[in-house]
Design a protein around this motif. Structure first.
Motif, PDB file in Angstrom:
ATOM      1  N   HIS A 177       0.823  -1.134  -0.071  1.00  0.00           N
ATOM      2  CA  HIS A 177      -0.163  -0.057   0.193  1.00  0.00           C
ATOM      3  C   HIS A 177       0.916   1.138  -0.101  1.00  0.00           C
ATOM      4  O   HIS A 177       0.600   2.075  -0.592  1.00  0.00           O
TER       5      HIS A 177
ATOM      6  N   LEU B 157     -12.104  12.243  -4.031  1.00  0.00           N
ATOM      7  CA  LEU B 157     -11.850  11.085  -3.112  1.00  0.00           C
ATOM      8  C   LEU B 157     -12.897  10.998  -1.917  1.00  0.00           C
ATOM      9  O   LEU B 157     -13.490   9.843  -1.682  1.00  0.00           O
TER      10      LEU B 157
ATOM     11  N   ARG C   6     -15.646   7.990  -1.338  1.00  0.00           N
ATOM     12  CA  ARG C   6     -15.822   7.236   0.113  1.00  0.00           C
ATOM     13  C   ARG C   6     -17.258   7.468   0.338  1.00  0.00           C
ATOM     14  O   ARG C   6     -17.504   6.681   1.402  1.00  0.00           O
TER      15      ARG C   6
ATOM     16  N   LEU D  77      -6.585   5.854  -5.132  1.00  0.00           N
ATOM     17  CA  LEU D  77      -6.203   6.402  -4.003  1.00  0.00           C
ATOM     18  C   LEU D  77      -7.291   5.836  -2.925  1.00  0.00           C
ATOM     19  O   LEU D  77      -6.979   5.652  -1.626  1.00  0.00           O
ATOM     20  N   SER D  78      -8.541   5.689  -3.460  1.00  0.00           N
ATOM     21  CA  SER D  78      -9.742   5.193  -2.514  1.00  0.00           C
ATOM     22  C   SER D  78      -9.534   3.785  -2.015  1.00  0.00           C
ATOM     23  O   SER D  78     -10.153   3.208  -1.411  1.00  0.00           O
ATOM     24  N   LEU D  79      -8.447   3.156  -2.999  1.00  0.00           N
ATOM     25  CA  LEU D  79      -8.253   1.789  -2.652  1.00  0.00           C
ATOM     26  C   LEU D  79      -7.101   1.525  -1.421  1.00  0.00           C
ATOM     27  O   LEU D  79      -7.216   0.560  -0.921  1.00  0.00           O
ATOM     28  N   ILE D  80      -6.753   2.778  -0.988  1.00  0.00           N
ATOM     29  CA  ILE D  80      -5.398   2.646  -0.073  1.00  0.00           C
ATOM     30  C   ILE D  80      -6.474   3.067   1.283  1.00  0.00           C
ATOM     31  O   ILE D  80      -7.016   4.143   1.235  1.00  0.00           O
TER      32      ILE D  80
END
Lengths: 260, 237
Positions: free
Chosen positions: A184, A226, A230, B210-213
């Motif tokens: 990651h 982002l 979410r 980035l949403s996977l992190i």
């Protein structure tokens, strides 16, 4: 009771090759069952005939659903267990219960390491490389990813056959998920680099804003997207929504302050 | 428009689509279906590798979250990628140049819904494979393990055929949109779409990736790397 037959390497290699087709006929009722049966078929033909063969085939057409790469270990262990079953050393039900108990944990390990960590890492590396002008970026993705993938398959089959049911201890000892965390962080570095390269492209483009505004706009957009993702707003909705918004905004601004 | 060239390109894209679709789930999963690989390959075959790679990088980010966990069937990134890439590359072969930023966004907007169609196709294939599972049971009851090879091949051929058709339809659709809009798009619309390709699409793609992190420190690291690279490249220029 006779001694468990030894399976030749060539036959194990056939099972390994057939493991590539584990998901060839996935169905909603029993998922990967046809593929699993197909993988085991050469070994079952070697070990059994007549009614025993029919019963053995039915065992390996039961419900099965797990990670395709990690299933190599399950296959190797199943091969070993079938040799023991054929020799009367194990009851037949053991291989069915072994498969049932391994499905979930192998899926969890494979999903966490391969799908959630290694795949994004390889993809992020390829994207950053592509933006740097490296045309063989996709090859880098394939090499990086498949080195791990094929190693796990080969190791899985051979360790599964060597250790039988005990292969589960060895898999937990290897502890693939601990590499997921590191993956990651490395993915984040490549994505950050890709962002910087996108900004550099923007600064050289026809739509450059000047005065160092490109990185700011980029970061603001990224954060908005982002946060929206979410909150479970899907990528297509954001794409079409912002596309429409951009067209309207530029159209209105151009009508008020004609520049284009 | 050169119809013979178009037909040839479409047939090639369809064949590649059918073959690559096998890797997505049915055979091996060697990641050949990742958009950057698939569109890159199309670009190599159709004579415009750099466009294939550049477009592939964008589409890769947008569909980074399309992952198959367990029985879940996500949007089909391969069908979308080959529709988008195929449309752009076919247009380029007809017009003699295809790396325009305007084309990329129009193609992405036109081709993204193909991912949902591809997902529906996969669900249909899984339902159809139930027949194969029942025939496998019959093979087991007859003690004929060799029939499992035929049934596996049947599953593969269905996947190949269905995906080859849907990829051809998708690529033709995207090409038609590009062809139909090429003379209409100009002035402020072209500027808007270029701005989308330069800012919105890459930012969205990065956000998806980035949403996977899920680690906050990793996200901070991404921000730090972004800052360093931006400053470094700014100084170099």
């Amino acid at each position: 009771m006779s001694k468990a037959q030894s399976i030749p390497r060539s036959l194990l290699a056939r099972v390994l090759f057939r493991s590539l087709f584990l998901q060839a006929a996935t169905n909603f009722e029993r998922m990967q069952n046809v593929g699993f049966g197909y993988c085991m078929a050469p070994v079952l033909k070697q070990l059994y005939t007549g009614e025993a063969l029919q019963t053995a085939m039915r065992r390996h057409l039961e419900f099965y659903n797990s990670h395709p790469y990690m299933s190599a270990a399950v296959l190797g262990a199943s091969v070993r267990m079938e040799t023991q079953i054929a020799a009367g050393e194990l009851p037949a039900i053991r291989v069915s219960s072994f498969k049932r108990s391994m499905m979930g944990p192998m899926a969890a390990i494979g999903d966490s390491f391969f799908w959630s960590s290694l795949r994004p890492l390889s993809a992020a590396f390829a994207v950053a490389s592509a933006l740097s002008g490296i045309l063989w970026a996709p090859l880098a993705l394939l090499l990086l990813y498949n080195l791990c993938h094929i190693t796990v398959r080969i190791w899985g089959i051979s360790a599964g056959y060597r250790m039988g049911e005990q292969v589960v201890m060895e898999i937990y000892r290897v502890n693939l998920p601990r590499f997921a965390d590191l993956a990651h962080y490395v993915t984040a570095v490549f994505l950050g680099a890709a962002g910087g390269l996108f900004v550099a492209q923007a600064q050289r483009s026809k739509v450059a804003l000047g005065d160092g505004l490109e990185p700011i706009l980029f970061v603001v957009l990224c954060l908005i997207f982002l946060l929206s993702l979410r909150r479970k707003i899907s990528m297509p909705r954001l794409l079409y929504g912002f596309a429409a918004g951009c067209l309207i905004l530029v159209g209105v601004l151009n009508a008020l302050f004609p520049l284009l | 428009m050169e119809i013979v060239l178009l037909t040839y390109d479409l047939a090639l894209i369809s064949l590649i689509g059918g073959l690559l679709s096998l890797d997505r789930r049915a055979v091996g999963q060697f990641m050949l279906t990742q958009p950057i690989v698939a569109i890159g390959l199309l670009g190599l075959v159709l004579g415009d590798l750099s466009t294939g790679i550049a477009l592939g990088a964008l589409v890769q980010l947008l569909f980074m979250a399309s992952t198959q966990f367990g029985a879940n069937v996500p949007p089909n990134e391969l069908v979308a990628a080959l529709s988008i890439g195929g449309g752009v590359l076919m247009f380029g072969r007809q017009e003699g140049g295809s790396s325009d930023a305007v084309l990329f966004t129009i193609a992405i907007l036109a081709g993204t819904p193909m991912a949902t169609l591809g997902r529906s196709l996969e669900i249909w294939l899984e339902r159809a494979n139930l027949g194969i599972a029942h025939r496998a049971d019959a093979a087991a009851n007859a003690g004929q393990p060799q029939r499992l090879m035929v049934l596996t091949a049947l599953g593969l051929s269905r996947t190949f055929g269905a995906n080859a058709i849907i990829v051809a339809v998708g690529a033709a659709l995207v090409f038609a949109v590009l062809w139909g809009t090429r003379s209409v798009i100009g002035g402020v619309i072209a500027w808007s779409i270029t701005a989308m390709t330069t800012y919105i699409v890459p930012a969205l793609g990065l956000a998806v990736a980035l949403s996977l992190i899920r680690r906050r420190r990793a996200l901070a690291l991404a921000g730090l790397t972004f800052t360093i690279i931006t400053i470094a490249l700014g100084h170099l220029e």
